[in-house]
Scaffold this active site. Structure first.
Site, PDB file in Angstrom:
ATOM      1  N   GLU A 134       2.119  38.608  16.198  1.00  0.00           N
ATOM      2  CA  GLU A 134       3.168  39.138  15.324  1.00  0.00           C
ATOM      3  C   GLU A 134       3.145  40.666  15.268  1.00  0.00           C
ATOM      4  OE1 GLU A 134       5.552  37.348  14.443  1.00  0.00           O
ATOM      5  OE2 GLU A 134       4.646  35.405  14.881  1.00  0.00           O
ATOM      6  N   HIS A 150       5.153  42.020  18.150  1.00  0.00           N
ATOM      7  CA  HIS A 150       6.577  42.118  17.791  1.00  0.00           C
ATOM      8  C   HIS A 150       6.817  43.354  16.915  1.00  0.00           C
ATOM      9  CE1 HIS A 150       7.851  38.297  19.398  1.00  0.00           C
ATOM     10  NE2 HIS A 150       7.066  37.595  18.625  1.00  0.00           N
ATOM     11  N   HIS A 182       6.709  46.618  18.809  1.00  0.00           N
ATOM     12  CA  HIS A 182       7.909  46.751  19.644  1.00  0.00           C
ATOM     13  C   HIS A 182       9.075  47.239  18.776  1.00  0.00           C
ATOM     14  CE1 HIS A 182      10.305  44.806  23.222  1.00  0.00           C
ATOM     15  NE2 HIS A 182      10.609  46.069  23.019  1.00  0.00           N
TER      16      HIS A 182
END
Length: 601
Positions: A394, A397, A400
């Protein structure tokens, strides 16, 4: 810290350091209500621009900027309401906020729906002239080119409105499947490890299929799939209707196939899909080896599909607290460089994460990365190895989103779903390599290898097999043939034999599995899991072997958002998904893991 079997905490009992900080979004609900009212007012401003986009460069840029401002604010409003709701779904005030903002999002979509159809009525030479005249419009060049790229597949305004009106009807097959699958289907009782009769549910099935007791696994597998078997005619008709819907939209928009239409949304060449299937076919011998290794380690005379999910080796019951998990992840991701580590550390300790399970909290884990603030991560953390990997995933993510939001204007800040699993999976790959390189215990090493190889089996081979099933079923409908239960069972059975080999028992219970997979209603979505996993694995290898140059390329990729096409952003990172090379490189890692495990077995 991990709650284990303790009584669930009330939300008010969760220590503040383990709660996300929603005041970073809005200091108070008063501020939220202010932005809500402002967006409502702006909807009339955007509506007033209808019919004026082609009048001048100034009119066009004004519409695009207002669109971005409204959408950005609407997503922040939604983020605050959603996160508040998910931290305690029983809270009536949060339920009301979420309901209110969902209605607003529908109004926002409707108010701005004229923009793309109207843009497409403007001659391309006029848009080029506007771009030359107005510097502020320059930032939208790629965005405008992407809209114009799909011009041949956009219909007249009246036809587009008609298609929009039938949108709810088009969702019917998926909605019907969801009602059957989530509400109506009733599973029988089965015996658990203690010999007690328990009501089978989809959640409990996931536990039972991993049981060390083979009889428990077998009974759960048979009970699950034979329940779907009873519904096979209805479920075949539902899936057929969904695929016919995909084919209808593709043909209406003048695409050669439903697959081409789905991939064109992200400008992905069909060769990417075809290369994925070919690479999987060329390496099924590795999966066959894996099945044989699993059979040997489990000490089985024959191996069945229900034997694939239980660990091949004894679980290494290691307690890893949240604080230890953070520390280990920071060490494991050291190859990504000091800047990444400093930003990750700030995220791990800066109010991004809601850590602990509590009463009423949404289950699972996710990352939400709204523009204009930092990302937010929901966890339901327990002190296990799996949960450490979930945190690494997670936060991939989150990083990013953090880098793309920090480095791109709003219009390019959201990366595509094709790229969505790259950063998360790369973090897991680096964490796995770090742990494998440092463990001295043979038991622990085998447990980690088992964990990693299962990712290859489930995320690469299984999802690619699903992707091939989607391709075959859509092609069958496009050829004017019927998707009967017999055809679907036979097709799914043959694919399982192709991928898993002849050593494993592929029976009628396996053949009906297609009937319970919700992803088959997602229109060519699952291949992205396999391509993302392959790209991440290939990139992690480059980072570990090349060092700084590979890291720099990767960080630029994270900052790219959707400022270029997904395929081109990955190429710049060092991975060309139009070639089979990255997928083959990833499968080389799988082969190496197999070699390691076979030596230890």
């Amino acid at each position: 810290m991990g709650n284990g079997k303790q009584v669930l905490l009330e939300r008010s009992e969760v220590p503040e350091k383990y709660q996300w900080k929603l005041d970073h979004l809005y200091v108070s609900e008063v501020d939220w209500q202010r932005d809500f009212a402002e967006v409502k007012e702006q909807l009339s401003d955007i509506a007033a621009l209808k019919g004026k986009l082609g009048g001048s460069a100034e009119s066009l840029v004004k519409a695009l900027q207002l669109h971005d401002d409204i959408e950005q604010k609407a997503i922040l409003l939604y983020a605050y309401a959603k996160l508040r709701f998910d931290e305690n779904t029983a809270n009536a005030q949060s339920q009301a906020l979420q309901s209110k903002v969902k209605s607003l999002l529908i109004d926002v979509q409707e108010s701005m729906s004229f923009i793309i159809p109207e843009l497409l009525t403007i001659p391309e030479e006029t848009i080029e002239q506007f771009l030359a005249e107005n510097e502020s419009l320059g930032v939208y060049r790629h965005h405008l080119q992407d809209i114009l790229r799909q011009k041949a597949h956009v219909l007249s305004l009246e036809e587009e409105q008609l298609l929009a009106r039938v949108g709810e009807l088009a969702q019917a097959p998926s909605a019907i499947f969801s009602m059957i699958n989530d509400a109506d289907i009733q599973f029988p009782t089965v015996k658990d490890e203690d010999g007690s009769e328990v009501q089978l549910t989809k959640g409990l099935y996931r536990q039972l299929i991993e049981s060390p007791d083979r009889t428990v696994r077998k009974n759960a597998f048979e009970a699950m799939h034979r329940t779907y078997k009873k519904q096979e005619n209805t479920l075949a008709a539902t899936l057929s209707a969904s695929i016919k819907k995909d084919v209808f939209y593709a043909r209406t928009r003048k695409y050669e196939s439903a697959r081409q239409a789905a991939l064109d949304e992200d400008n992905i060449p069909l060769s990417v899909y075809d290369n994925l299937l070919k690479s999987a076919h060329d390496h099924t011998h590795l999966l066959h080896r894996y099945v044989a290794l699993r059979k040997k380690l489990l000490g089985l005379d024959d191996i069945c599909m229900y034997d694939l999910y239980t660990p091949m080796v004894k679980d290494v019951a290691k307690t890893i607290t949240f604080e230890e998990a953070k520390e280990t992840i920071l060490k494991a991701l050291k190859p990504l460089g000091d800047t990444y580590l400093a930003d990750l550390d700030a995220g791990l300790n800066g109010g991004w994460i809601d850590v602990l399970e509590n009463k009423g909290k949404r289950s699972g884990a996710y990352c939400f990365g709204p523009y204009g603030t930092h990302p937010y991560v929901l966890l339901n953390h327990h002190d296990t190895l799996d949960h450490m990997f979930t945190l690494a995933h997670e936060m991939g993510h989150a990083m990013h989103s953090f880098y793309s939001n920090s480095n791109q204007p709003y219009v390019y800040s959201q990366y595509t779903i094709f790229l969505a699993e790259v950063a998360s999976t790369l973090n897991e790959a680096l964490l796995m390599r770090y742990l494998l390189d440092r463990t001295e215990s043979q038991e622990e090493k085998m447990f980690l290898l088992n964990h990693y190889m299962e990712q290859f089996r489930t995320t690469f081979f299984r999802q690619t097999m699903f992707a091939e099933f989607e391709k075959l079923t859509h092609e069958t409908v496009e050829a004017g043939e019927a998707l009967t239960p017999a055809f679907l069972n036979d097709t799914y059975r043959k694919l399982n034999v192709k991928y898993y080999g002849t050593d494993i028992v592929i029976d009628d219970d396996t053949a009906i599995e297609w009937a319970r997979i919700p992803h088959f209603y997602y229109n060519f979505y699952v291949y992205k899991y396999a391509t993302g996993f392959s790209a991440a694995t290939a990139l992690s290898q480059q980072i570990l072997t090349e060092g700084a140059p590979a890291v720099e390329r990767y960080l630029q990729f994270l900052k790219g958002g959707c400022s270029d096409y997904s395929i081109d952003l990955l190429k710049q990172a060092g991975v060309d998904m139009t070639s089979p090379q990255p997928v083959n490189a990833a499968l080389g890692v799988f082969a190496h893991l197999l070699d390691e495990m076979e030596k230890l077995a």
